[in-house]
Design a protein around this motif. Structure first.
Motif, PDB file in Angstrom:
ATOM      1  N   TYR A 131      -8.002  24.074 -34.268  1.00  0.00           N
ATOM      2  CA  TYR A 131      -6.875  23.449 -34.049  1.00  0.00           C
ATOM      3  C   TYR A 131      -6.821  21.987 -34.769  1.00  0.00           C
ATOM      4  O   TYR A 131      -7.738  21.231 -34.550  1.00  0.00           O
ATOM      5  CB  TYR A 131      -6.485  23.305 -32.741  1.00  0.00           C
ATOM      6  CG  TYR A 131      -5.684  22.036 -32.304  1.00  0.00           C
ATOM      7  CD1 TYR A 131      -4.724  21.885 -32.765  1.00  0.00           C
ATOM      8  CD2 TYR A 131      -6.237  21.138 -31.177  1.00  0.00           C
ATOM      9  CE1 TYR A 131      -3.640  20.625 -32.485  1.00  0.00           C
ATOM     10  CE2 TYR A 131      -5.418  20.150 -30.765  1.00  0.00           C
ATOM     11  CZ  TYR A 131      -4.107  19.925 -31.562  1.00  0.00           C
ATOM     12  OH  TYR A 131      -3.631  18.641 -30.877  1.00  0.00           O
ATOM     13  N   LYS A 182      -0.604  18.701 -35.710  1.00  0.00           N
ATOM     14  CA  LYS A 182       0.701  18.850 -34.683  1.00  0.00           C
ATOM     15  C   LYS A 182       1.725  18.950 -35.626  1.00  0.00           C
ATOM     16  O   LYS A 182       1.898  18.291 -36.453  1.00  0.00           O
ATOM     17  CB  LYS A 182       0.475  17.620 -34.002  1.00  0.00           C
ATOM     18  CG  LYS A 182      -0.461  17.507 -32.904  1.00  0.00           C
ATOM     19  CD  LYS A 182      -0.335  16.252 -31.977  1.00  0.00           C
ATOM     20  CE  LYS A 182      -1.625  16.165 -31.193  1.00  0.00           C
ATOM     21  NZ  LYS A 182      -2.791  15.634 -31.893  1.00  0.00           N
ATOM     22  N   ARG A 211      -0.468  10.400 -22.180  1.00  0.00           N
ATOM     23  CA  ARG A 211      -0.708  11.582 -21.854  1.00  0.00           C
ATOM     24  C   ARG A 211      -1.139  11.973 -20.499  1.00  0.00           C
ATOM     25  O   ARG A 211      -0.808  13.171 -19.881  1.00  0.00           O
ATOM     26  CB  ARG A 211      -2.000  12.004 -22.890  1.00  0.00           C
ATOM     27  CG  ARG A 211      -1.507  11.959 -24.457  1.00  0.00           C
ATOM     28  CD  ARG A 211      -2.958  12.065 -25.189  1.00  0.00           C
ATOM     29  NE  ARG A 211      -2.891  12.199 -26.459  1.00  0.00           N
ATOM     30  CZ  ARG A 211      -3.264  13.209 -27.291  1.00  0.00           C
ATOM     31  NH1 ARG A 211      -4.291  13.620 -26.607  1.00  0.00           N
ATOM     32  NH2 ARG A 211      -2.969  13.400 -28.526  1.00  0.00           N
ATOM     33  N   SER A 251      -4.231  17.085 -23.823  1.00  0.00           N
ATOM     34  CA  SER A 251      -4.930  17.031 -25.080  1.00  0.00           C
ATOM     35  C   SER A 251      -4.759  18.453 -25.521  1.00  0.00           C
ATOM     36  O   SER A 251      -4.838  19.580 -24.592  1.00  0.00           O
ATOM     37  CB  SER A 251      -6.369  16.652 -24.697  1.00  0.00           C
ATOM     38  OG  SER A 251      -7.007  16.612 -25.993  1.00  0.00           O
ATOM     39  N   GLY A 252      -4.501  18.856 -26.692  1.00  0.00           N
ATOM     40  CA  GLY A 252      -4.098  20.147 -27.226  1.00  0.00           C
ATOM     41  C   GLY A 252      -5.319  21.151 -26.794  1.00  0.00           C
ATOM     42  O   GLY A 252      -4.955  22.210 -26.050  1.00  0.00           O
ATOM     43  N   SER A 253      -6.672  20.770 -27.319  1.00  0.00           N
ATOM     44  CA  SER A 253      -7.828  21.614 -27.032  1.00  0.00           C
ATOM     45  C   SER A 253      -7.947  21.813 -25.524  1.00  0.00           C
ATOM     46  O   SER A 253      -8.526  22.907 -25.308  1.00  0.00           O
ATOM     47  CB  SER A 253      -8.997  21.062 -27.568  1.00  0.00           C
ATOM     48  OG  SER A 253      -9.145  19.983 -27.284  1.00  0.00           O
TER      49      SER A 253
HETATM   50  C1  DP6 Z   1     -11.657  19.480 -34.039  1.00  0.00           C
HETATM   51  O1  DP6 Z   1      -7.599  18.443 -28.649  1.00  0.00           O
HETATM   52  O2  DP6 Z   1      -9.158  16.341 -29.083  1.00  0.00           O
HETATM   53  O3  DP6 Z   1     -11.858  19.779 -31.755  1.00  0.00           O
HETATM   54  O4  DP6 Z   1      -4.410  17.377 -28.910  1.00  0.00           O
HETATM   55  O5  DP6 Z   1      -4.710  15.144 -30.163  1.00  0.00           O
HETATM   56  O6  DP6 Z   1      -6.022  15.526 -27.942  1.00  0.00           O
HETATM   57  P1  DP6 Z   1      -5.085  16.156 -29.278  1.00  0.00           P
HETATM   58  O7  DP6 Z   1      -6.526  16.592 -30.132  1.00  0.00           O
HETATM   59  P2  DP6 Z   1      -7.939  17.336 -29.695  1.00  0.00           P
HETATM   60  O8  DP6 Z   1      -8.386  18.068 -31.106  1.00  0.00           O
HETATM   61  C2  DP6 Z   1      -9.366  18.877 -31.171  1.00  0.00           C
HETATM   62  C3  DP6 Z   1      -9.784  19.195 -32.586  1.00  0.00           C
HETATM   63  C4  DP6 Z   1     -10.919  19.714 -32.950  1.00  0.00           C
HETATM   64  C5  DP6 Z   1     -10.728  21.419 -32.971  1.00  0.00           C
HETATM   65  C6  DP6 Z   1     -10.367  22.148 -31.866  1.00  0.00           C
HETATM   66  O9  DP6 Z   1     -10.697  21.973 -30.996  1.00  0.00           O
HETATM   67  O10 DP6 Z   1      -9.622  23.511 -31.799  1.00  0.00           O
END
Ligand code: DP6
Length: 353
Positions: A18, A21, A74, A160-162
């Motif tokens: 991921y 955004k 958040r 947090s997205g992940s």
């Molecule tokens: C490189 O979930 O930490 O680990 O949504 O802004 O909190 P926010 O970001 P986050 O991003 C993780 C990015 C990654 C790839 C992944 O875990 O898919």
């Protein structure tokens, strides 16, 4: 009167990353992603939440130190979203004719949150994923929310997205979705933890320093400046998601490994294509990747796969028998506690389930 719930939530490591955004307030991603949830024995967050009509305000302690909840949009967003679900439940109870003295107005009480990681936060491992997943699972338990885990993953996502992927064990996809309100952007389990018992993960702590550029800030700059990124989102990730889900379903490690390494490499290439460029891997990270390729060449197949997130630490996936040999090779090349890898280098592979 005190109500209390305690849960633990695991860390997940993406094999399809991921990064980017399309909506930063609701945390809606530009592409779907897929991860493997690691064993809670080694890496997890344990969170206890108490609610009482006597508490005057929401409070939070992270690893024993009090933090200001209101300073984090958040945190406020996730707690507010969970409270709204609780308020809806209380309303439904009223509508169903439940006597008012039998309805606990938890949605109106303040909460005290106490959260601890069983691994060093400074190790650069994804603590926000297990942290928000634990927070939301604990709120779900405390508020006795009837929502499914996928529904609750949407609440973890706004933290947090992940984190939405850490709501499940096993192999987990985060479907990016298309709608603007985020209703179709949530996590689903694609295979459970028992599906591939031979699969193991080895985490190599290359540096304990905090990352230079946060994921949140880094991915924002990538979306704004990288040309490669648009190509990745449009033409690469959708094909990889389908191929990866098939590889997992068939327990096809060779394909799983190749896609994992290619996706990690492309994520870091996109970071380098960001302007100004972002580089998360260092020389040690790169030499670990070379060793994995040398190991695979010697075996005549993709027997191990590396992946790197927004930092220099490596996670290596391999099947049990290969992992034993690979761990020996890595330990030989990078002795534990040497100046290259810190004491916190986990030399022993562990079964992630
Ligand atoms: C490189 O979930 O930490 O680990 O949504 O802004 O909190 P926010 O970001 P986050 O991003 C993780 C990015 C990654 C790839 C992944 O875990 O898919």
């Amino acid at each position: 009167k005190i109500y209390e719930a305690t849960v633990t939530a695991p860390v997940n490591i993406a094999v399809i990353k991921y990064w980017g955004k399309r909506d930063s307030a609701l945390i809606l991603p530009t592409n779907s992603s897929l991860s493997v949830t690691l064993s809670q024995d080694h890496l997890s967050t344990r969170t206890t939440i108490r609610a009482s009509p006597e508490f005057s305000t929401d409070r939070l302690w992270l690893n024993g130190i009090e933090e200001d909840i209101s300073a984090s949009k958040r945190l406020v967003n996730s707690i507010t979203t969970a409270r709204k679900l609780r308020a809806a439940l209380e309303k439904k109870q009223r509508d169903d004719g439940v006597a008012s003295e039998d309805i606990v107005l938890l949605s109106e009480w303040s909460i005290h949150v106490c959260s601890e990681n069983n691994f060093p936060t400074a190790a650069g491992l994804a603590s926000s994923a297990s942290g928000y997943a634990a927070l939301v699972s604990a709120l779900g338990a405390l508020f006795q929310l009837p929502q499914s885990t996928s529904d609750l993953s949407r609440v973890a996502r706004v933290g947090s997205g992940s984190a939405c992927r850490s709501m499940f064990g096993g192999f987990v996809a985060w479907r990016a979705g298309e709608s603007n309100d985020g209703s179709d952007s949530f996590a689903v389990q694609v295979a459970d933890r028992h599906h591939w018992p031979d699969l193991q993960a080895l985490i190599l702590i290359v540096s304990e320093k905090k990352k230079t550029i946060s994921s949140t800030a880094g991915m924002q700059t990538t979306v704004e400046t990288s040309d490669l990124f648009a190509e990745r989102v449009r033409n690469v990730v959708p094909k990889r998601m389908a191929a990866m889900e098939k590889a997992i379903a068939e327990r096809d490690f060779g394909t799983f490994a190749e896609i994992t390494m290619r996706d990690s490499n492309q994520f870091h290439a996109v970071c380098l294509d960001t302007y100004p460029p972002i580089s998360y891997m260092n020389d040690v990270s790169r030499s670990i990747a070379s060793i994995v390729h040398a190991f695979n060449t010697a075996r005549g197949r993709a027997a191990a796969a590396y992946t790197y997130d927004a930092g220099p630490n490596a996670v290596i996936y391999a099947l049990k028998d290969d992992m034993r040999d690979l761990a020996e090779l890595v330990t030989y090349c990078f002795p534990r506690g040497s100046t290259i890898l810190s004491e916190d280098f986990y030399a022993d592979p562990f079964n992630m389930f």
